[in-house]
Design a protein around this motif. Structure first.
Motif, PDB file in Angstrom:
ATOM      1  N   HIS A  74      11.722  -2.423   2.054  1.00 10.55           N
ATOM      2  CA  HIS A  74      10.693  -1.689   2.813  1.00 10.55           C
ATOM      3  C   HIS A  74       9.535  -1.228   1.927  1.00 10.55           C
ATOM      4  N   ASP A  92      11.095   4.057  -4.336  1.00 11.30           N
ATOM      5  CA  ASP A  92      11.376   4.254  -2.916  1.00 11.30           C
ATOM      6  C   ASP A  92      10.183   3.797  -2.365  1.00 11.30           C
ATOM      7  N   ASN A  93       9.859   2.587  -2.071  1.00  9.52           N
ATOM      8  CA  ASN A  93      10.579   1.523  -2.601  1.00  9.52           C
ATOM      9  C   ASN A  93       9.606   0.370  -2.905  1.00  9.52           C
ATOM     10  N   GLU A 142      10.745   2.149   7.432  1.00 11.93           N
ATOM     11  CA  GLU A 142      11.970   2.350   7.033  1.00 11.93           C
ATOM     12  C   GLU A 142      12.339   4.057   7.082  1.00 11.93           C
ATOM     13  N   GLU A 143      11.345   4.548   6.411  1.00  9.15           N
ATOM     14  CA  GLU A 143      11.501   6.131   6.350  1.00  9.15           C
ATOM     15  C   GLU A 143      11.504   6.951   7.666  1.00  9.15           C
ATOM     16  N   ASP A 166      17.073  -1.306  -2.059  1.00 12.59           N
ATOM     17  CA  ASP A 166      16.275   0.137  -1.795  1.00 12.59           C
ATOM     18  C   ASP A 166      17.263   1.462  -2.263  1.00 12.59           C
ATOM     19  N   TYR A 219      18.396   9.070  -9.472  1.00 10.45           N
ATOM     20  CA  TYR A 219      17.394   8.565  -8.411  1.00 10.45           C
ATOM     21  C   TYR A 219      16.973   9.952  -7.763  1.00 10.45           C
TER      22      TYR A 219
END
Ligand code: ZN
Length: 484
Positions: free
Chosen positions: A273, A285-286, A319-320, A347, A414
């Motif tokens: 994404h 991200d991302n 995507e989010e 991702d 992350y």
């Protein structure tokens, strides 16, 4: 068994024998060139262009639009001819403005707040009211508290509700927001879950849908103070939010294709994404996933000869907000999904690569093993995980039974940057990042060039077994992407 049938069956046996005859080592000269091209290539500079020049790329925002045009131009600059912007619609557009909050009583002091994603603005001048805690969102409980909640700011303590799992919690939380609206609640506050009043860019629910009421997340320590104060007496809060909202909005995915040299109708898809939340600049991200897709396109073109099958390079929007772009692609391209040999998604940040998640498919794990051992192990990517998730863009393809793999990397650090203002270029380790890109590039080439498809598509019932085992069924049914 008659002779004709015996010949037919013999024919079926020949294909796998040929496939096994093809060794990973046969492809190594080409995959070594791909790896060298990426390790010596411009990934970090390209990532810098995206994160520092375009910035955070919230779906539907002007910055997201700029990122799609920038990415399409990049693909074309690598000599890829089939580059398209493919539109899909989201229910509402949203752009974050400023959000301020303060406690007025018992102790006047500013609060660390950020608007929840897709939350509407407050009326001009903001709202202020006393705070009421809601921890039980059972419909009968909310009905009984309707008069009490009118004109209040609700502190929604959702920790217990979310503890029963996202799939079960989501419809309850959504129903609660509607009940708050009906009761005449002014705004909703929710606690962030991280220490030091760190704020994450959070949304509520699935899909780019406007919340019925203004809502903010409040830093964890500030939230705890509000809760302590509430035990002693009333707490009054002021909130001012000036987000901009719009109606249905068109968003583009960016899709490029390198046509296969022998079987162009069969395709594998490499996706990531392009959108991000708006805190930080979406470096891991991302941004790193999106740059991987671009870089692999560049490195494949530099080989001078396409592999047997076509390779589609996809950069998704939305995507989010719930994998909206990749899901839209599976709907628009439904008729040709049977020709999709595999989907590779990136991702999970740019940590040290480990290998691939095969999303619950034992047959895929078995099929990948020779390639993992023969090509990926020496590149730090030879491990295979059976973990099954629906948290990023391999998901919609997995539901159609397509072999869908998600790049598996070390995610130890992350969480420190995910959805925070600290998700910036300076946290990206160039070698780990490129290492991940190489795993995707080499795997993509091997699958596209291999004589036989990596693994068959599985049917609806078999997909159903996998998602049931992974306890994803409630969630997928609730968000409307799965019918058992
Ligand atoms: Zn992501």
């Amino acid at each position: 068994m008659n002779l004709r049938r015996a010949v037919v069956l013999a024919g079926w046996w020949v294909i796998p024998v040929l496939a096994w005859a093809q060794q990973p080592s046969d492809m190594k000269p080409v995959t070594d060139r791909l790896a060298a091209s990426i390790y010596t290539g411009p990934s970090m500079a390209t990532l810098g262009e995206l994160t520092d020049n375009v910035g955070g790329r919230l779906t539907g925002s002007p910055a997201y639009v700029r990122s799609t045009e920038w990415a399409a131009a990049k693909f074309r600059s690598y000599g890829i001819e089939n580059v398209r912007l493919e539109p899909f619609k989201i229910e509402a557009g949203w752009q974050r403005g400023t959000a301020t909050g303060s406690m007025l009583a018992p102790l006047p002091r500013p609060l660390n707040v950020a608007s929840l994603g897709w939350g509407p603005p407050t009326p001009p001048g903001g709202v202020h009211g006393t705070v009421a805690i809601v921890a039980d969102v059972a419909p009968e409980v909310l009905r009984s508290r309707e008069a009490e909640l009118r004109g209040k700011i609700v502190f929604l303590d959702a920790s217990k509700i979310y503890a029963e799992g996202y799939g079960k919690a989501m419809p309850k939380i959504q129903a609660a927001w509607l009940a708050f609206q009906k009761a005449g609640v002014l705004a909703v506050i929710m606690s962030d879950r991280e220490r030091n009043n760190v704020l994450n860019a959070h949304g509520v629910g699935w899909g780019a849908k406007l919340l019925p009421l203004p809502g903010v997340e409040v830093g964890m320590e500030d939230s705890k103070m509000i809760q302590r104060d509430l035990e002693r007496g009333p707490v009054t809060i002021q909130l001012t939010i000036d987000n901009k909202t719009s109606g249905e909005t068109t968003v583009n995915n960016v899709v490029a294709e390198i046509r296969g040299s022998e079987r162009p109708d069969e395709w594998i898809l490499i996706g990531a994404h392009l959108d991000s939340w708006d805190f930080g600049t979406g470096a891991q991200d991302n941004g790193t996933g999106a740059i991987s897709v671009l870089e692999i396109g560049r490195a494949l073109m530099a080989l001078g000869k396409a592999p047997r099958r076509s390779i589609r390079l996809a950069l998704w929007g939305g995507e989010e907000e719930g994998l909206l772009g990749s899901y839209a692609y599976t709907q628009t391209h439904k008729d040709e999904l049977d020709k999709c040999v595999a989907v590779l998604n990136t991702d999970n940040g740019a940590g040290h690569p480990k290998g691939w998640k095969v999303e619950g498919r034992d047959d895929l794990k078995k099929a990948m093993q020779p390639w993992s051992d023969g090509l990926l192990k020496d590149l730090n990517g030879g491990d295979l995980s059976s973990d099954t998730t629906y948290d990023t863009d391999h998901g919609p393809f997995m539901l159609y039974g397509i072999p869908a793999l998600d790049l598996w990397v070390d995610m130890t650090h992350y969480g420190e940057i995910h959805h925070k203002s600290s998700d910036t270029l300076d946290k990206v380790d160039s070698l780990d990042f490129k290492g991940g890109e190489v795993i995707v590039a080499v795997t993509a080439y091997a699958i596209a060039q291999s004589e036989a498809p990596i693994a068959p598509h599985i049917d609806h019932a078999a997909v159903g077994e996998i998602i049931k085992k992974a306890k994803l069924e409630d969630m997928l049914v609730n968000v409307g992407v799965w019918k058992p």
